[in-house]
Design a protein around this motif. Structure first.
Motif, PDB file in Angstrom:
ATOM      1  N   VAL B 160       0.832  -1.201   0.000  1.00  0.00           N
ATOM      2  CA  VAL B 160       0.000   0.000   0.000  1.00  0.00           C
ATOM      3  C   VAL B 160       0.867   1.252   0.000  1.00  0.00           C
ATOM      4  O   VAL B 160       0.596   2.224  -0.691  1.00  0.00           O
ATOM      5  CB  VAL B 160      -0.955   0.008   1.222  1.00  0.00           C
ATOM      6  N   SER B 420      -8.854  12.901   0.987  1.00  0.00           N
ATOM      7  CA  SER B 420      -8.047  12.934  -0.236  1.00  0.00           C
ATOM      8  C   SER B 420      -8.754  13.792  -1.280  1.00  0.00           C
ATOM      9  O   SER B 420      -9.949  13.635  -1.517  1.00  0.00           O
ATOM     10  CB  SER B 420      -7.875  11.502  -0.759  1.00  0.00           C
ATOM     11  N   GLY B 453      -7.675   5.629  -5.487  1.00  0.00           N
ATOM     12  CA  GLY B 453      -6.276   5.898  -5.170  1.00  0.00           C
ATOM     13  C   GLY B 453      -5.652   6.950  -6.064  1.00  0.00           C
ATOM     14  O   GLY B 453      -4.690   7.610  -5.705  1.00  0.00           O
ATOM     15  N   ARG B 454      -6.212   7.092  -7.281  1.00  0.00           N
ATOM     16  CA  ARG B 454      -5.704   8.134  -8.155  1.00  0.00           C
ATOM     17  C   ARG B 454      -6.870   8.816  -8.870  1.00  0.00           C
ATOM     18  O   ARG B 454      -7.752   8.163  -9.403  1.00  0.00           O
ATOM     19  CB  ARG B 454      -4.758   7.553  -9.202  1.00  0.00           C
ATOM     20  N   SER B 472      -3.597   8.992  -3.320  1.00  0.00           N
ATOM     21  CA  SER B 472      -3.429   8.618  -1.914  1.00  0.00           C
ATOM     22  C   SER B 472      -3.032   7.155  -1.859  1.00  0.00           C
ATOM     23  O   SER B 472      -3.418   6.368  -2.730  1.00  0.00           O
ATOM     24  CB  SER B 472      -4.708   8.890  -1.122  1.00  0.00           C
ATOM     25  N   GLY B 473      -2.249   6.800  -0.829  1.00  0.00           N
ATOM     26  CA  GLY B 473      -1.585   5.492  -0.809  1.00  0.00           C
ATOM     27  C   GLY B 473      -0.309   5.673  -1.621  1.00  0.00           C
ATOM     28  O   GLY B 473      -0.382   5.894  -2.820  1.00  0.00           O
ATOM     29  N   ASN B 476       0.512   4.300  -5.061  1.00  0.00           N
ATOM     30  CA  ASN B 476      -0.113   4.990  -6.200  1.00  0.00           C
ATOM     31  C   ASN B 476       0.694   6.213  -6.609  1.00  0.00           C
ATOM     32  O   ASN B 476       0.811   6.526  -7.789  1.00  0.00           O
ATOM     33  CB  ASN B 476      -1.528   5.430  -5.841  1.00  0.00           C
ATOM     34  N   PRO B 500      -4.401   5.893   2.388  1.00  0.00           N
ATOM     35  CA  PRO B 500      -5.521   5.729   1.470  1.00  0.00           C
ATOM     36  C   PRO B 500      -6.744   6.522   1.949  1.00  0.00           C
ATOM     37  O   PRO B 500      -7.146   6.394   3.105  1.00  0.00           O
ATOM     38  CB  PRO B 500      -5.805   4.224   1.523  1.00  0.00           C
TER      39      PRO B 500
END
Lengths: 155, 574
Positions: B160, B420, B453-454, B472-473, B476, B500
């Motif tokens: 992650v 995020s 995540g993106r 986030s993460g 990524n 995340p």
């Protein structure tokens, strides 16, 4: 080019399956796996150093400190175990103030635990730089180490 | 669903090849797990999830056993229950028996399972683990004696976060989870994000605690003790307190902190607004004057340390703005100190953060003025709950209060920092105004919201088309940065959050938060944004006042001194 890089050149394929052969080559060359060499291997194989360290510590064959001038192998095979090799190892560790796998600060002694070295008749047995010492006891170990230390003082 | 399998004498539908555990969970059959992580490749390491396969007569791990046609499974046969109990007894046999002193007492998966399986006496006595406690890190304490080797921290750290600072070391009964060459976490590549703490089933990973220092400051009549809390805190404490998820306890929190004895209560969402003022100015400056692009946010201290270690080539891309925590700290010990006629060292500044990396950030050398830290101590959300209990604050019988002036008012843009995409959204709102002189007609930037995540979008700021990305993460983030390294040019501004979902899922939050609860937190932030009138940082009256009375203008001399910093490559074993 460092010696490690020369070794890495032999492994242009950066797959992870090359990790153990590379580590073996480095250990054959240097006698142990240094921090710097593991960093270089990590860069070459795109692997985190923690992973390499994890793999290397999984196997008994890898060391992380250079050998001492006098490298002591303690046999922990069955026959030696029955005749007290555990005490022999403890005695050595106590006497040299290092654990198996380590090297004393002055660089003189290192201890390695090995499985049967095929001299069961001499159990418990240790070798110092390949020279066999048979039927060792706590007392004989202390004497032996004193002898090597005296040898050093003469030198 | 293409096959049926017989589980506990019941025919259940399943997809060929899916793991047995998924079928069980879907049908409400609870099988205990320790090493299992949702969506991760199963390892079958803990063997808690064993079930009996009646066809082969074997015990198999449900997490890693694919379902097949004509399968017959018993999930709670006597043999299964007995095996699970034995596994727990074995885990307990070398576990330190100090639950009463453990920070995870009453919130420990091992403890829960021992209770559920009626482990009532010590049947197996093993040799206790003897290992070093690692207190070297500013953020995270590692106690390998309590580790049950489930491997969840190893997975999260590598997969992650893309950090892989820890791994399994040694073999057999000498196995431990540790760093390369057994270094302390402080000198390792650990980025202090605390996601390992979030997945640790026991007390093997916990945060560094600063209760004693804070109590000492509170008891010192010569100290003015000031507290700030991060945007996500008020919407993510509900689970800790036993309230409904996503409840915003802003007012209650203010009152509670005053009850504890803090002399002034400020909201880091205010300094998030301040960050936006500086950061949007910096972005426009970089675009107009040919600065390094894409600019990358630096609010997240986990990400900043990651960049320093893993991608030093992107350090020039990092925004020079300090994070909201540090901006607030700097303003408290200058502007606020002036107003109160105090010297900087007469103020003790505490912050409450959803994050363990903030503890590390607070003690960074870059975050000091004349040798005095901007922020003195950091509490996580979890710690705050304990701290409030310590001071006997009843969160259910308390009248809401507002924050203190002049660093308490916030726009909803600042509040959005908690999720995020929030920094991006807030920055777009202010950048649009600064470039075009007009407010956006629609403030919500849907494309950067949510849990993916993106997220990427093209934003029109007048004539200027701005390519933005939100990740986030950190795994990524790494992928995106690799694309940019390989020549991608359409992105001008990137928001990176280590955890995340952003801070609502931070490493200092409630342990055991479900996906639904995270969504509720995010929803709460969006609701606040919907309902409150001041939606842009540059309209925050206290921000305007701060610039008029003290700072001058964004990127001005004072700002530069107090609110900006720079970062350097960090040599660690990566």
């Amino acid at each position: 080019m460092t010696e490690v890089q020369t070794i890495l050149k032999k492994y242009p394929d950066t797959g992870r399956d090359n990790l153990i052969p590379i580590l073996q080559d480095i250990q054959n060359n240097d006698g142990y796996l240094s921090k710097d060499s593991i960093i270089e291997v990590g860069k070459h194989l795109h692997m985190p150093t923690s992973k390499i360290f994890g793999v290397a510590t999984f196997y008994n064959q890898f060391r992380f400190e250079p050998y001492g001038k006098y490298h002591i192998q303690v046999c922990r095979g069955t026959a030696c175990h029955v005749l007290g090799s555990k005490t022999v190892l403890q005695e050595l560790e106590k006497n040299l103030k290092i654990k198996a796998g380590q090297t004393s600060r002055d660089g003189l002694f290192s201890i390695e635990v090995v499985a049967c070295i095929g001299a069961c008749g001499l159990a418990p047995v240790i070798t110092v730089n390949g020279e066999f010492h048979a039927k060792v006891t706590a007392q004989s170990i202390a004497r032996l180490i004193e002898e090597y230390k005296a040898l050093e003082e003469l030198a | 669903m293409d096959i049926t399998v017989n589980i506990n004498n019941q025919e259940l539908e399943a997809n060929q090849g899916e793991m047995l555990l998924d079928v069980l969970n879907r049908n409400g059959i609870k099988v205990p797990t320790l090493c299992h992580i949702k969506d991760a490749f199963p390892t079958g390491a803990c063997r808690m999830c064993v079930v009996e396969d009646l066809n082969s007569g074997r015990l198999v791990t449900a997490c890693s056993f694919p379902v097949e046609l004509n399968m017959k499974i018993q999930t709670h046969s006597p043999r299964v229950v007995e095996s699970r109990k034995t596994i727990i007894e074995l885990l307990l046999s070398n576990h330190p028996d100090d639950c009463l002193y453990c920070v995870r007492n009453k919130n420990c998966e091992l403890q829960d399972l021992a209770d559920e399986h009626h482990v009532r006496n010590r049947r197996i006595r093993g040799q206790k683990n003897k290992q070093h406690l690692d207190i070297s890190s500013a953020s995270i304490v590692r106690d390998p004696e309590k580790c049950i080797l489930c491997g969840r921290c190893v997975y999260v750290c590598e997969q992650v976060m893309g950090v892989a600072c820890i791994d399994f070391i040694n073999r057999g009964n000498k196995s431990t989870v540790g760093t390369a060459f057994h270094q302390g976490l402080n000198t390792s590549s650990c980025i202090n994000c605390g996601q390992c703490i979030m997945v640790c089933p026991t007390g093997a990973l916990t945060e560094q605690n600063h209760f004693a220092e804070i109590q000492q400051a509170l008891n010192d009549p010569a100290k003015k003790v000031v507290v700030q809390y991060a945007p996500s805190i008020s919407v993510s404490m509900a689970e800790e307190l036993g309230m409904e998820s996503g409840k915003d306890i802003n007012g209650i929190l203010n009152a509670a902190l005053r009850k504890v004895g803090f002399d002034a209560v400020f909201d880091s969402s205010f300094s998030a607004d301040l960050t936006i003022m500086e950061e949007s100015a910096e972005l426009i400056d970089r675009i107009q004057n040919g600065g390094t692009l894409p600019m990358i946010t630096s609010c997240c201290p986990g990400w900043v340390k990651y960049a320093e270690e893993f991608t030093p080539e992107f350090i020039p891309n990092l925004s020079s703005c300090k994070s909201p925590q540090q901006m607030m700290g700097a303003v408290i010990k200058s502007y606020f100190a002036d107003i109160e006629k105090l010297k900087a060292d007469e103020i003790y500044s505490v912050s409450i953060m959803p994050c363990t990396a903030k503890k590390f950030e607070a003690q960074r050398e870059e975050m000091t003025q004349n040798g005095i830290s901007d922020v003195d101590a950091v509490l996580t959300t979890r710690e705050l709950t304990r701290f409030l209990k310590l001071y006997g604050v009843d969160m259910f019988r308390i009248q809401p209060e507002s924050t203190d002036s002049p660093l308490g008012f916030r726009s909803t843009a600042g509040k959005l920092f908690g999720a995020s995409g929030g920094v991006m959204e807030a920055a777009i709102r202010t950048a649009h105004y600064k470039i075009t002189g007009k407010e956006l007609t629609k403030f919500q930037v849907q494309a950067v919201r949510g849990f993916e995540g993106r997220k990427e979008a093209n934003i029109q700021l007048g004539e200027l088309e701005l390519g933005v990305a939100v990740v986030s993460g950190l795994a990524n983030a790494r992928k995106l940065l690799d694309e940019i390294k390989n020549g991608r040019k359409d992105i001008h501004f990137i928001e990176v959050m280590a955890c995340p979902g952003g801070c609502i899922g931070g490493g200092g939050q409630h342990i055991g938060t479900s996906e639904e609860e995270l969504k509720a937190r995010m929803g709460a932030l969006y609701r606040i944004d919907e309902n409150e009138p001041v939606k842009v940082s540059h309209k925050n009256p206290e921000i305007i006042e701060l610039y008029n009375k003290f700072l001058g203008e964004p990127l001005g001399h004072k700002s530069h001194e107090l609110l900006h910093t720079k970062y350097n490559e960090r040599k660690v074993l990566v």
